[in-house]
Design a protein around this motif. Structure first.
Motif, mmCIF file in Angstrom:
data_model
loop_
_atom_site.group_PDB
_atom_site.id
_atom_site.type_symbol
_atom_site.label_atom_id
_atom_site.label_comp_id
_atom_site.label_asym_id
_atom_site.label_seq_id
_atom_site.Cartn_x
_atom_site.Cartn_y
_atom_site.Cartn_z
ATOM 1 N N GLY A 178 0.822 -1.213 0.000
ATOM 2 C CA GLY A 178 0.000 0.000 0.000
ATOM 3 C C GLY A 178 0.848 1.251 0.000
ATOM 4 N N ALA A 179 1.932 1.218 0.795
ATOM 5 C CA ALA A 179 2.833 2.380 0.846
ATOM 6 C C ALA A 179 3.499 2.615 -0.496
ATOM 7 N N THR A 180 3.914 1.485 -1.125
ATOM 8 C CA THR A 180 4.549 1.593 -2.453
ATOM 9 C C THR A 180 3.574 2.161 -3.468
ATOM 10 N N SER A 181 2.334 1.695 -3.428
ATOM 11 C CA SER A 181 1.309 2.182 -4.359
ATOM 12 C C SER A 181 1.046 3.665 -4.160
ATOM 13 N N THR A 182 0.968 4.055 -2.869
ATOM 14 C CA THR A 182 0.724 5.474 -2.560
ATOM 15 C C THR A 182 1.883 6.336 -3.036
ATOM 16 N N CYS A 183 3.103 5.800 -2.796
ATOM 17 C CA CYS A 183 4.301 6.534 -3.235
ATOM 18 C C CYS A 183 4.324 6.668 -4.747
ATOM 19 N N ARG A 184 3.988 5.594 -5.458
ATOM 20 C CA ARG A 184 3.976 5.625 -6.916
ATOM 21 C C ARG A 184 2.942 6.621 -7.439
ATOM 22 N N GLU A 185 1.763 6.590 -6.792
ATOM 23 C CA GLU A 185 0.720 7.529 -7.206
ATOM 24 C C GLU A 185 1.158 8.970 -6.970
ATOM 25 N N SER A 186 1.855 9.182 -5.865
ATOM 26 C CA SER A 186 2.335 10.534 -5.557
ATOM 27 C C SER A 186 3.360 10.992 -6.581
ATOM 28 N N LEU A 232 4.788 14.030 -11.435
ATOM 29 C CA LEU A 232 5.256 14.045 -12.824
ATOM 30 C C LEU A 232 4.225 14.696 -13.741
ATOM 31 N N LEU A 233 2.957 14.373 -13.526
ATOM 32 C CA LEU A 233 1.896 14.982 -14.330
ATOM 33 C C LEU A 233 1.850 16.492 -14.120
ATOM 34 N N ARG A 234 2.006 16.890 -12.823
ATOM 35 C CA ARG A 234 1.977 18.328 -12.537
ATOM 36 C C ARG A 234 3.139 19.047 -13.209
#
Length: 316
Positions: free
Chosen positions: A11-19, A24-26
Motif C-alpha cells: 500500500g505504501a509503495t502504491s501510494t508513493c507511486r501515485e504521488s 510528474l503529471l503536474r
C-alpha cells in the motif's frame, strides 16, 4: 502477521507511486504551459523582426524613389505646359504656310512635314505625355501604399484605423503575387474604424491573401474579401476557390513551422504569426476548408482595444 506487513508495504509503495505520478503529471503540465508561452513569445519576436524589416525596406524605398519622382513629377507638369504652347505655335505656323511666297520654301516645309509626320506627332505627343504622367502617379501611389502598409511613418502604437484602406494598400503590395493567379472580389460592408496595430493587421491580410493565391492552380481563380460588423466587433472574411486544406491537417495550419510547401518555398510561420497577431488584438481567427472547393478565413476584431486586459495578461 507477515501478510499484513507485505500488504502495508504494498500500500505504501502504491501510494508513493501515485504521488510520484501525480508530481510528474503536474511538472509535465507546467512544462507544457511554459513551452506554449515560449512559443507565443517566439512568434511575437519573429513578427516584430519581420515588421521591423518591412519598415526599414519601406523607408528606404520611399526615400530613394520619392525624391526623384517628386522632381520628375514637378518637371513633367511644366513640360506639359511647354509642349501645349509649342503645339499651339506649330498650329499657327501651319496656318501661315499658305502665305509664304517662296515656292521652294513651301516645298521644303511640305517635305519636312511629311518626313516627321507632323500631324501624327501633334496628335500623339499629348497622349504620350498623359500616359507617362499616369505612370508616374502610379509609382507614387505604390510608394504611398507601401508606407501605409508598413506604417514606417508611425510608431507601433494602438491607433484607430480604416481597415478597408489597409486592405486596399496590402492588395496593391501583393498584386504581383496575385494578378496572374486570381481575380480579387471586394464585398466591403459598412464598418467603423478599429483601434488596432494597423501594420500587423495588414501583415495578416497579406499572409492569407498570398496563401490563397498560392493554393489556386489550373484555371484562373477568385479571392473574395468581405467585411462586416457585429456586436462590439468587425469581421473580415477572405475566401479562395483553390485546392482547399485536407481535414487531416486543418487543425495544424496555425502551428509554428508547419507547412505543406516544398522545402525552401515557405517557413511555415505566416499563419502562425497571423494567429498570434489576432490573439494579441483579443480577436479570433477561424478557418473552414473543403478540398477541391476552397478555403475561407474569418477574422473578428474588437472595435475598441482593451488595455486593462493587456495589463492583466502581463501580470499573470
Amino acid at each position: 502477521m507477515k501478510d499484513n506487513v507485505e500488504t502495508a508495504r504494498s500500500g505504501a509503495t502504491s501510494t508513493c507511486r501515485e504521488s510520484v505520478e501525480a508530481e510528474l503529471l503536474r511538472r509535465n503540465q507546467e512544462l507544457t504551459e511554459l513551452n506554449e508561452k515560449l512559443s507565443r513569445a517566439q512568434e511575437q519576436l519573429l513578427q516584430s523582426e519581420k515588421l521591423a524589416s518591412i519598415g526599414q525596406l519601406a523607408a528606404g524605398v520611399a526615400h530613394e524613389i520619392n525624391n526623384p519622382i517628386s522632381f520628375v513629377f514637378s518637371n513633367f507638369g511644366t513640360l506639359q505646359t511647354y509642349l501645349a504652347d509649342l503645339l499651339r505655335v506649330l498650329a499657327q505656323y501651319e496656318k501661315a504656310e499658305q502665305f509664304i511666297a517662296n515656292p521652294q520654301m513651301v516645298e521644303q516645309i511640305a517635305a519636312l512635314r511629311q518626313q516627321v509626320d507632323l500631324d501624327f506627332l501633334m496628335d500623339d505627343v499629348p497622349v504620350l505625355m498623359s500616359e507617362s504622367r499616369e505612370g508616374i502617379e502610379r509609382v507614387r501611389k505604390i510608394v504611398q501604399d507601401l508606407k501605409d502598409f508598413s506604417r514606417v511613418d508611425a510608431h507601433q502604437d494602438w491607433q484607430w484605423a480604416n481597415l478597408h484602406h489597409g486592405i486596399d494598400s496590402t492588395l496593391n503590395i501583393v498584386n504581383n503575387e496575385v494578378k496572374y493567379k486570381a481575380d480579387i472580389v471586394k464585398e466591403y460592408g459598412d464598418i467603423p474604424e478599429v483601434e488596432c496595430l494597423p501594420s500587423q493587421i495588414n501583415q495578416v491580410i497579406m499572409n492569407i491573401v498570398v496563401n490563397g493565391a498560392q493554393a489556386i492552380s489550373g484555371p484562373r481563380g477568385r479571392i473574395t474579401i468581405r467585411t462586416g460588423t457585429g456586436e462590439g466587433h468587425v469581421w473580415i472574411e477572405i475566401g479562395d476557390n483553390g485546392n482547399g486544406i485536407p481535414k487531416t491537417i486543418l487543425s495544424r495550419i496555425f502551428d509554428p513551422f508547419f507547412t505543406t510547401k516544398a522545402i525552401g518555398s515557405g517557413t511555415g510561420l505566416g499563419l502562425s504569426l497571423s494567429y498570434g497577431i489576432i490573439q494579441k488584438h483579443h480577436g479570433r481567427i477561424e478557418v473552414q476548408s473543403e478540398p477541391g472547393v476552397g478555403t475561407v478565413f474569418r477574422i473578428e476584431l474588437p472595435i475598441k482595444h482593451d488595455e486593462e486586459r493587456d495589463q492583466s495578461e502581463v501580470h499573470e
